[in-house]
Scaffold this motif. Structure first.
Motif, PDB file in Angstrom:
ATOM      1  N   LEU A   1       7.194  11.175 -44.964  1.00  0.00           N
ATOM      2  CA  LEU A   1       7.208   9.958 -45.784  1.00  0.00           C
ATOM      3  C   LEU A   1       8.075  10.130 -47.029  1.00  0.00           C
ATOM      4  O   LEU A   1       8.833   9.226 -47.396  1.00  0.00           O
ATOM      5  CB  LEU A   1       5.784   9.568 -46.181  1.00  0.00           C
ATOM      6  CG  LEU A   1       4.924   8.969 -45.079  1.00  0.00           C
ATOM      7  CD1 LEU A   1       3.478   8.810 -45.557  1.00  0.00           C
ATOM      8  CD2 LEU A   1       5.494   7.638 -44.617  1.00  0.00           C
ATOM      9  N   ILE A   2       7.955  11.275 -47.684  1.00  0.00           N
ATOM     10  CA  ILE A   2       8.780  11.527 -48.874  1.00  0.00           C
ATOM     11  C   ILE A   2      10.254  11.517 -48.490  1.00  0.00           C
ATOM     12  O   ILE A   2      11.085  10.900 -49.170  1.00  0.00           O
ATOM     13  CB  ILE A   2       8.356  12.843 -49.551  1.00  0.00           C
ATOM     14  CG1 ILE A   2       6.958  12.689 -50.163  1.00  0.00           C
ATOM     15  CG2 ILE A   2       9.380  13.271 -50.608  1.00  0.00           C
ATOM     16  CD1 ILE A   2       6.293  13.995 -50.557  1.00  0.00           C
ATOM     17  N   PHE A   3      10.589  12.185 -47.401  1.00  0.00           N
ATOM     18  CA  PHE A   3      11.963  12.201 -46.906  1.00  0.00           C
ATOM     19  C   PHE A   3      12.450  10.772 -46.626  1.00  0.00           C
ATOM     20  O   PHE A   3      13.511  10.366 -47.087  1.00  0.00           O
ATOM     21  CB  PHE A   3      12.038  13.054 -45.632  1.00  0.00           C
ATOM     22  CG  PHE A   3      13.345  12.978 -44.910  1.00  0.00           C
ATOM     23  CD1 PHE A   3      14.432  13.731 -45.336  1.00  0.00           C
ATOM     24  CD2 PHE A   3      13.498  12.158 -43.797  1.00  0.00           C
ATOM     25  CE1 PHE A   3      15.652  13.662 -44.661  1.00  0.00           C
ATOM     26  CE2 PHE A   3      14.703  12.083 -43.123  1.00  0.00           C
ATOM     27  CZ  PHE A   3      15.787  12.836 -43.554  1.00  0.00           C
ATOM     28  N   LEU A   4      11.671  10.000 -45.875  1.00  0.00           N
ATOM     29  CA  LEU A   4      12.076   8.644 -45.492  1.00  0.00           C
ATOM     30  C   LEU A   4      12.163   7.704 -46.689  1.00  0.00           C
ATOM     31  O   LEU A   4      13.120   6.923 -46.801  1.00  0.00           O
ATOM     32  CB  LEU A   4      11.110   8.082 -44.445  1.00  0.00           C
ATOM     33  CG  LEU A   4      11.158   8.772 -43.083  1.00  0.00           C
ATOM     34  CD1 LEU A   4      10.006   8.310 -42.205  1.00  0.00           C
ATOM     35  CD2 LEU A   4      12.495   8.531 -42.400  1.00  0.00           C
ATOM     36  N   PHE A   5      11.187   7.764 -47.592  1.00  0.00           N
ATOM     37  CA  PHE A   5      11.219   6.905 -48.783  1.00  0.00           C
ATOM     38  C   PHE A   5      12.388   7.285 -49.696  1.00  0.00           C
ATOM     39  O   PHE A   5      12.928   6.429 -50.392  1.00  0.00           O
ATOM     40  CB  PHE A   5       9.908   7.003 -49.557  1.00  0.00           C
ATOM     41  CG  PHE A   5       8.790   6.155 -49.030  1.00  0.00           C
ATOM     42  CD1 PHE A   5       8.467   6.120 -47.680  1.00  0.00           C
ATOM     43  CD2 PHE A   5       8.030   5.402 -49.891  1.00  0.00           C
ATOM     44  CE1 PHE A   5       7.432   5.346 -47.198  1.00  0.00           C
ATOM     45  CE2 PHE A   5       6.981   4.622 -49.425  1.00  0.00           C
ATOM     46  CZ  PHE A   5       6.679   4.585 -48.082  1.00  0.00           C
ATOM     47  N   THR A   6      12.758   8.556 -49.710  1.00  0.00           N
ATOM     48  CA  THR A   6      13.903   8.995 -50.516  1.00  0.00           C
ATOM     49  C   THR A   6      15.208   8.538 -49.878  1.00  0.00           C
ATOM     50  O   THR A   6      16.116   8.063 -50.560  1.00  0.00           O
ATOM     51  CB  THR A   6      13.894  10.528 -50.672  1.00  0.00           C
ATOM     52  OG1 THR A   6      12.659  10.930 -51.264  1.00  0.00           O
ATOM     53  CG2 THR A   6      15.046  11.000 -51.552  1.00  0.00           C
TER      54      THR A   6
END
Length: 181
Positions: free
Chosen positions: A31-36
């Motif tokens: 999620l952090i990767f995708l939201f970034t």
């Protein structure tokens, strides 16, 4: 129940907990990767980087699963984002700075989110982000002045993440307490 069976049940419970933590780490790193990567706005001038919402899942996981999970998920998720974009040179800085942000955020909130703790945690994350990227860019660019251009963008990024994450965290706090039992 005999002692051997009781030991196996305890071992199975520990293994289930480890698998659950690993799953949470994987989900929040993703999620952090995708939201970034995908929920972002480029700042003009480009020297401030970009505003993304990767801090929202970072703050969420650190608030509910703690400092270690916040550090690991944040460091891996955002550094991976740097590695697959044009920000490759920033990946080591991101790994350290965002890992530290997640750790400190989780440490301050201590799995007990309240508005004062969340505000303090966002303020601490902001300080870490500004100082960490400034120092990293001083090393990269061999200049004390050039990194100053990144400060506004970095500040907007963390503040935006806090503005979105805090109400979400507070809204789901009671539900998360029930889930985390």
């Amino acid at each position: 129940m005999n002692q051997r069976a009781d030991g196996r049940l305890q071992e199975q419970a520990v293994n289930r907990e480890k698998v659950a933590k690993l799953a949470v780490a994987g989900v929040f790193t993703a999620l952090i990767f995708l939201f970034t990567m995908y929920i972002q706005v480029q700042i003009i001038p480009a020297r401030g980087g970009l505003v993304h919402l990767g801090n929202v899942p970072l703050f969420f996981v650190a608030a509910f699963w703690g400092k270690r999970m916040g550090a690991v998920c944040g460091a891996l998720g955002m550094a991976l984002s740097d590695l697959v974009t044009s920000w490759v040179i920033y990946a080591p800085i991101t790994f350290i700075v965002v890992g530290l942000m997640g750790f400190v955020f989780g440490w301050i909130v201590n799995k007990n989110p309240s508005l004062p703790r969340l505000l303090a945690a966002v303020a601490a994350a902001l300080g870490i982000k500004l100082a960490g990227y400034y120092i990293g860019e001083v090393i990269l660019y061999h200049s004390l002045l050039v990194p100053l251009a990144s400060l506004p963008g970095n500040a907007i990024q963390v503040i935006t993440g806090g503005i979105v994450a805090i109400p979400v965290i507070l809204a789901v706090k009671a539900t998360m307490k029930q889930i985390m039992k």
